[in-house]
Design an enzyme around this catalytic site. Structure first.
Site, mmCIF file in Angstrom:
data_model
loop_
_atom_site.group_PDB
_atom_site.id
_atom_site.type_symbol
_atom_site.label_atom_id
_atom_site.label_comp_id
_atom_site.label_asym_id
_atom_site.label_seq_id
_atom_site.Cartn_x
_atom_site.Cartn_y
_atom_site.Cartn_z
ATOM 1 N N ASP A 43 -35.451 -40.097 48.266
ATOM 2 C CA ASP A 43 -35.850 -39.305 49.359
ATOM 3 C C ASP A 43 -37.102 -39.843 49.940
ATOM 4 O OD1 ASP A 43 -33.443 -37.852 48.975
ATOM 5 O OD2 ASP A 43 -34.422 -35.965 48.659
ATOM 6 N N CYS A 82 -28.494 -38.883 47.697
ATOM 7 C CA CYS A 82 -28.708 -39.449 46.332
ATOM 8 C C CYS A 82 -27.431 -40.331 45.737
ATOM 9 C CB CYS A 82 -29.413 -38.080 45.441
ATOM 10 S SG CYS A 82 -29.063 -36.575 46.126
ATOM 11 N N HIS A 165 -27.777 -38.621 38.101
ATOM 12 C CA HIS A 165 -27.235 -37.786 39.086
ATOM 13 C C HIS A 165 -26.025 -38.363 39.363
ATOM 14 C CE1 HIS A 165 -27.416 -35.370 43.112
ATOM 15 N NE2 HIS A 165 -26.576 -34.762 42.289
#
Length: 268
Positions: A43, A82, A165
């Site tokens: 980000d 992401c 993630h």
């Protein structure tokens, strides 16, 4: 020492290793393989560094790296979110090739309802929107060969630090070619940026043990990377450092918040 300076020192150490390898005598029977450090910031907008035009954020040490290295002005992540960008970095494939085109829900976000290679029949489909998210995998499949797996075949030590993630326990970095995993889990965001890195609805980061109460997460992660560089400096290494910052929940050190609160606001 702030993490910005630590990143600079870390990159300089790795850069020196690469330089020494590249300038080895041609008569050397076995040239040293270059060390590789990837810093993948989640980000972070391209305009958030002063070397790319920010007049609000101050990033002097990263700017020094930009000035002494190569600065890309027309380079893009494979996705603006992401999990897809991470799967692309790991595999070299566009998000559509792996099917991961949206962010993967963590276990605490009810993302484990149909794990085991299955897809949700309906994936948070908001019928009020013109476009709907298609069903996606819950993880990066183990069948996908990662950069770490390729480099391990070449004798590299591999390590992953920070945000992963890309699936739950059975799909953690150590299952995808990394010798060491520090902080990588199904979490797409940290429960907290301060040690012990926990929150009531999530619990702690399962792969990062608390070290010093109140320690800032990015400082801790960077310390772990620096230690790995020092420990494995005499053999080729590939370290993927993915700090949880600057992703939400937004949380900075009190002294930095005070500093930037006092600055004249801009459009950033």
């Amino acid at each position: 020492m702030n993490w910005n300076r630590k990143i600079y020192q870390l990159a300089m150490a790795v850069g020196c290793s690469i330089f020494l390898s590249a300038t080895a005598p041609k008569t050397s029977p076995a040239p040293q393989k270059p060390n590789v450090l990837v810093i993948f910031v989640d980000d972070l907008g391209w305009a958030d560094l002063s070397s790319y035009g920010s007049t609000f954020y101050e990033t002097p040490n990263l700017d020094r790296l930009a000035a002494s290295g190569v600065r890309f002005t027309d380079a893009y992540a494979a996705a603006a979110i992401c999990s897809p960008s991470r799967s692309a970095l790991m595999t070299g494939k566009y998000p559509a090739r792996t099917g991961i085109t949206d962010w993967i829900r963590a276990r605490f976000q009810n993302g484990a309802v149909e794990f085991g290679g299955k897809n949700k029949a309906e994936y948070e489909r908001d019928l009020t929107q013109k476009l709907a998210c298609p069903p996606i995998p819950f993880e990066l499949p183990l069948a996908e060969k990662t950069t770490a797996e390729y480099l391990k075949e070449q004798g590299y030590f591999t390590a992953y630090i920070g945000k992963w993630h890309l699936g739950t326990d059975d799909f953690y970095p150590e299952k995808q070619g990394f010798d060491v995993n520090i902080g990588g889990s199904d979490f797409g965001q940290p429960p907290s940026y301060f040690d012990p890195y926990t929150a009531p609805n999530t619990g702690p980061i399962p792969t990062l043990k608390p070290r010093k109460t109140g320690e800032y997460l990015t400082d801790r992660e960077t310390d772990e990377v620096i230690n790995l560089v020092r420990t494995h400096k005499n053999k080729p290494f590939y370290i993927n450092y993915a700090p949880y910052a600057v992703h939400t929940p937004l949380g900075g050190k009190p002294e930095l918040i005070e500093k930037y609160t006092a600055k004249t606001p801009t459009t950033q």
